[in-house]
Motif scaffolding. Structure first.
Motif, mmCIF file in Angstrom:
data_model
loop_
_atom_site.group_PDB
_atom_site.id
_atom_site.type_symbol
_atom_site.label_atom_id
_atom_site.label_comp_id
_atom_site.label_asym_id
_atom_site.label_seq_id
_atom_site.Cartn_x
_atom_site.Cartn_y
_atom_site.Cartn_z
ATOM 1 N N ARG A 1 -22.762 -1.690 22.999
ATOM 2 C CA ARG A 1 -23.253 -1.492 21.646
ATOM 3 C C ARG A 1 -24.467 -2.370 21.387
ATOM 4 O O ARG A 1 -24.635 -3.408 22.020
ATOM 5 N N LYS A 2 -25.287 -1.905 20.450
ATOM 6 C CA LYS A 2 -26.498 -2.637 20.107
ATOM 7 C C LYS A 2 -26.637 -2.615 18.596
ATOM 8 O O LYS A 2 -26.763 -1.547 17.994
ATOM 9 N N ALA A 3 -26.607 -3.801 18.002
ATOM 10 C CA ALA A 3 -26.830 -3.934 16.566
ATOM 11 C C ALA A 3 -28.245 -4.437 16.331
ATOM 12 O O ALA A 3 -28.807 -5.125 17.198
ATOM 13 N N PRO A 4 -28.831 -4.117 15.180
ATOM 14 C CA PRO A 4 -30.186 -4.587 14.897
ATOM 15 C C PRO A 4 -30.292 -6.106 14.993
ATOM 16 O O PRO A 4 -29.398 -6.826 14.535
ATOM 17 N N GLU A 5 -31.311 -6.554 15.646
ATOM 18 C CA GLU A 5 -31.623 -7.981 15.786
ATOM 19 C C GLU A 5 -30.550 -8.745 16.556
ATOM 20 O O GLU A 5 -30.463 -9.968 16.458
ATOM 21 N N GLU A 49 -18.649 -6.490 11.548
ATOM 22 C CA GLU A 49 -19.456 -6.907 12.698
ATOM 23 C C GLU A 49 -19.401 -5.930 13.861
ATOM 24 O O GLU A 49 -20.092 -6.115 14.856
ATOM 25 N N ASP A 50 -18.580 -4.908 13.762
ATOM 26 C CA ASP A 50 -18.570 -3.856 14.785
ATOM 27 C C ASP A 50 -19.673 -2.821 14.540
ATOM 28 O O ASP A 50 -19.890 -1.925 15.351
ATOM 29 N N THR A 51 -20.375 -2.937 13.422
ATOM 30 C CA THR A 51 -21.458 -2.011 13.115
ATOM 31 C C THR A 51 -22.547 -2.103 14.173
ATOM 32 O O THR A 51 -23.058 -3.184 14.457
ATOM 33 N N ALA A 52 -22.861 -0.972 14.793
ATOM 34 C CA ALA A 52 -23.852 -0.937 15.870
ATOM 35 C C ALA A 52 -24.043 0.496 16.340
ATOM 36 O O ALA A 52 -23.278 1.398 15.965
ATOM 37 N N GLU A 53 -25.052 0.674 17.178
ATOM 38 C CA GLU A 53 -25.199 1.928 17.927
ATOM 39 C C GLU A 53 -24.368 1.761 19.189
ATOM 40 O O GLU A 53 -24.501 0.758 19.900
#
Length: 126
Positions: A38-42, A89-93
């Motif tokens: 996963r990849k989250a902004p910043e 905090e699991d929010t991501a692509e």
């Protein structure tokens, strides 16, 4: 060659669940280890979970262990990530990844994987 297509992302409240799916197109999926990152902004990309080609071995990031479950169905050329007790905090692509394997092992290094999907967004609201 394997092409991966994710689905199942969306918006969910904290504490909720989502199930991501990864459809694999190609003739070698059953001989691939697969996983999710996963990849989250910043933020740096993060390895989430991996599973060996037989499904017999799994590995998880500390941040998701006990909440997420990776699985696969080689007969259907599908991989899954069941995500429970979701946190903001699991929010991501989220990306499905796979790699040709000679042995029934898995790896936690994203750079080891040579097939990547296009990603599906998961947003967890508070």
């Amino acid at each position: 060659q394997v092409r991966l297509v994710e689905s199942g992302g969306g918006l969910v409240q904290a504490g909720g669940s989502l199930r991501l799916s990864c459809a694999a197109f190609g003739q070698t999926f059953s001989s691939c280890a697969m996983g999710w990152i996963r990849k989250a902004p910043e933020k740096e990309r993060e390895f989430v979970a991996g599973i060996s080609m037989s499904g017999g071995k799994t590995v998880y990031a500390d941040s998701v262990r006990g909440r997420f479950t990776i699985s696969r169905d080689n007969a259907k050329n599908m991989g899954y990530l069941q995500m429970d007790s979701l946190k903001t905090e699991d929010t991501a692509e989220y990306y499905c990844i796979a790699v040709d394997a000679d042995y029934d092992v898995t790896t936690t290094d994203p750079d080891d994987y040579n097939y990547w999907g296009q990603g599906t967004q998961v947003t967890v609201s508070s």
